[in-house]
Design a protein around this motif. Structure first.
Motif, mmCIF file in Angstrom:
data_model
loop_
_atom_site.group_PDB
_atom_site.id
_atom_site.type_symbol
_atom_site.label_atom_id
_atom_site.label_comp_id
_atom_site.label_asym_id
_atom_site.label_seq_id
_atom_site.Cartn_x
_atom_site.Cartn_y
_atom_site.Cartn_z
ATOM 1 N N SER A 1 -9.294 3.442 2.273
ATOM 2 C CA SER A 1 -7.990 3.187 1.654
ATOM 3 C C SER A 1 -8.121 2.982 0.151
ATOM 4 C CB SER A 1 -7.354 1.958 2.313
ATOM 5 O OG SER A 1 -6.134 1.650 1.697
ATOM 6 N N ASN A 2 -9.136 2.235 -0.264
ATOM 7 C CA ASN A 2 -9.359 2.029 -1.698
ATOM 8 C C ASN A 2 -9.735 3.328 -2.404
ATOM 9 O OD1 ASN A 2 -8.726 -0.656 -1.652
ATOM 10 N ND2 ASN A 2 -10.827 -1.379 -1.699
ATOM 11 N N ALA A 3 -10.534 4.154 -1.747
ATOM 12 C CA ALA A 3 -10.905 5.447 -2.346
ATOM 13 C C ALA A 3 -9.672 6.307 -2.564
ATOM 14 C CB ALA A 3 -11.914 6.173 -1.463
ATOM 15 N N ILE A 4 -8.759 6.271 -1.623
ATOM 16 C CA ILE A 4 -7.539 7.069 -1.725
ATOM 17 C C ILE A 4 -6.595 6.497 -2.771
ATOM 18 C CG2 ILE A 4 -5.461 7.752 -0.464
ATOM 19 C CD1 ILE A 4 -7.405 7.795 2.052
ATOM 20 N N PRO B 1 -15.429 7.565 -11.017
ATOM 21 C CA PRO B 1 -16.503 6.621 -11.314
ATOM 22 C C PRO B 1 -16.131 5.584 -12.373
ATOM 23 C CG PRO B 1 -16.998 8.748 -12.285
ATOM 24 C CD PRO B 1 -15.773 8.930 -11.424
ATOM 25 N N GLU B 2 -15.123 5.879 -13.173
ATOM 26 C CA GLU B 2 -14.715 4.918 -14.201
ATOM 27 C C GLU B 2 -13.882 3.773 -13.627
ATOM 28 O OE1 GLU B 2 -11.199 7.636 -13.871
ATOM 29 O OE2 GLU B 2 -13.351 7.861 -13.684
ATOM 30 N N ARG B 3 -13.423 3.903 -12.389
ATOM 31 C CA ARG B 3 -12.607 2.864 -11.751
ATOM 32 C C ARG B 3 -13.450 2.130 -10.718
ATOM 33 N NH1 ARG B 3 -6.664 4.617 -10.441
ATOM 34 N NH2 ARG B 3 -6.332 2.436 -10.933
ATOM 35 N N LEU B 4 -14.207 1.156 -11.186
ATOM 36 C CA LEU B 4 -15.105 0.407 -10.311
ATOM 37 C C LEU B 4 -14.337 -0.651 -9.535
ATOM 38 C CD1 LEU B 4 -18.062 -0.016 -12.799
ATOM 39 C CD2 LEU B 4 -17.858 1.627 -10.926
ATOM 40 N N PRO B 5 -14.769 -0.939 -8.306
ATOM 41 C CA PRO B 5 -14.095 -1.962 -7.507
ATOM 42 C C PRO B 5 -14.189 -3.315 -8.192
ATOM 43 C CG PRO B 5 -15.867 -0.920 -6.257
ATOM 44 C CD PRO B 5 -15.899 -0.346 -7.620
ATOM 45 N N GLN B 6 -13.117 -4.058 -8.113
ATOM 46 C CA GLN B 6 -13.060 -5.388 -8.709
ATOM 47 C C GLN B 6 -12.736 -6.411 -7.628
ATOM 48 O OE1 GLN B 6 -13.666 -6.010 -12.053
ATOM 49 N NE2 GLN B 6 -14.198 -3.847 -12.089
ATOM 50 N N VAL B 7 -13.575 -7.423 -7.514
ATOM 51 C CA VAL B 7 -13.306 -8.521 -6.605
ATOM 52 C C VAL B 7 -12.778 -9.663 -7.446
ATOM 53 C CG1 VAL B 7 -14.301 -10.148 -4.970
ATOM 54 C CG2 VAL B 7 -15.134 -7.812 -5.053
ATOM 55 N N SER B 8 -11.650 -10.158 -7.054
ATOM 56 C CA SER B 8 -11.060 -11.264 -7.812
ATOM 57 C C SER B 8 -10.669 -12.379 -6.847
ATOM 58 C CB SER B 8 -9.832 -10.764 -8.576
ATOM 59 O OG SER B 8 -8.885 -10.244 -7.665
ATOM 60 N N VAL B 9 -10.043 -13.365 -7.372
ATOM 61 C CA VAL B 9 -9.558 -14.446 -6.525
ATOM 62 C C VAL B 9 -8.472 -13.888 -5.614
ATOM 63 C CG1 VAL B 9 -10.135 -16.242 -8.186
ATOM 64 C CG2 VAL B 9 -7.898 -15.155 -8.270
ATOM 65 N N PRO B 10 -8.254 -14.516 -4.457
ATOM 66 C CA PRO B 10 -7.217 -14.006 -3.555
ATOM 67 C C PRO B 10 -5.863 -13.932 -4.258
ATOM 68 C CG PRO B 10 -8.530 -15.685 -2.467
ATOM 69 C CD PRO B 10 -8.942 -15.678 -3.917
ATOM 70 N N PRO B 11 -5.087 -12.906 -3.937
ATOM 71 C CA PRO B 11 -3.759 -12.780 -4.542
ATOM 72 C C PRO B 11 -2.820 -13.838 -3.985
ATOM 73 C CG PRO B 11 -4.058 -11.123 -2.852
ATOM 74 C CD PRO B 11 -5.367 -11.834 -2.998
ATOM 75 N N GLY C 1 -8.133 -6.269 0.168
ATOM 76 C CA GLY C 1 -9.054 -5.339 0.815
ATOM 77 C C GLY C 1 -10.514 -5.638 0.590
ATOM 78 N N LEU C 2 -10.925 -5.804 -0.653
ATOM 79 C CA LEU C 2 -12.337 -6.060 -0.932
ATOM 80 C C LEU C 2 -12.763 -7.452 -0.485
ATOM 81 C CD1 LEU C 2 -12.813 -4.267 -4.353
ATOM 82 C CD2 LEU C 2 -13.558 -3.516 -2.087
ATOM 83 N N LEU C 3 -11.820 -8.383 -0.448
ATOM 84 C CA LEU C 3 -12.142 -9.707 0.092
ATOM 85 C C LEU C 3 -12.448 -9.601 1.581
ATOM 86 C CD1 LEU C 3 -9.460 -11.827 -1.792
ATOM 87 C CD2 LEU C 3 -11.924 -11.720 -2.257
ATOM 88 N N LEU C 4 -11.729 -8.718 2.290
ATOM 89 C CA LEU C 4 -12.019 -8.481 3.708
ATOM 90 C C LEU C 4 -13.372 -7.806 3.880
ATOM 91 C CD1 LEU C 4 -8.519 -7.333 4.981
ATOM 92 C CD2 LEU C 4 -9.724 -9.443 5.561
#
Length: 152
Positions: free
Chosen positions: A68-71, A101-111, A120-123
């Protein structure tokens, strides 16, 4: 690894897998659903674990989120994403390669609780034993996660 740390690799390293399967899927919702279904099916065939086992459910959830994130964040019009499944001695490595490749995944505090997205990435972090992102070249990146054969 904390929420704010994400391992980035600048070059891929070869992983020794017992089994490996790679597929190209359309960057659509249907492609994401198919990725989830295929990953779960392949995992249960390789391991003999039932579809309703904790590891199989973790594979389904992690694959769905990565696809889903890739899409949503990593695709360009008309470009597919790649799903690679590697059975390792300790579990399954799920790799999703996209074209941004310029859009790297970002993990942040829960929304905020009322936010419609952003978890998504928190899961992935909660259900995978390890995960990260590898920038393969100037055209692609692979976000990967490893789910163990044992329960969490």
């Amino acid at each position: 690894m904390t929420q704010h740390q994400l391992p980035y690799e600048t070059a891929p390293h070869r992983i020794r897998a017992h089994h490996e399967r790679t597929l190209r899927l359309s960057s659509t919702r249907r492609g994401a659903r198919l990725a989830r279904h295929l990953a779960t099916q392949q995992f249960t065939e390789w391991t003999g674990l039932p579809h309703d086992s904790e590891p199989a459910q973790s594979v389904a959830l992690v694959t769905a989120e990565l696809a889903s994130n890739a899409i949503r964040h990593g695709s360009l019009p008309g470009r597919d994403f790649r799903l690679a499944l590697l059975l390792l001695p300790h579990g399954l490595r799920i790799e999703v390669t996209d074209t941004r490749p310029e859009r790297l995944p970002q993990v942040s505090v829960p929304p905020p609780a009322d936010a419609a997205s952003g978890r998504g990435l928190l899961l992935v972090q909660a259900y995978a034993d390890r995960w990260g992102c590898t920038v393969l070249d100037e055209y692609t990146k692979t976000t990967w996660a490893e789910v163990s054969l044992g329960s969490h």
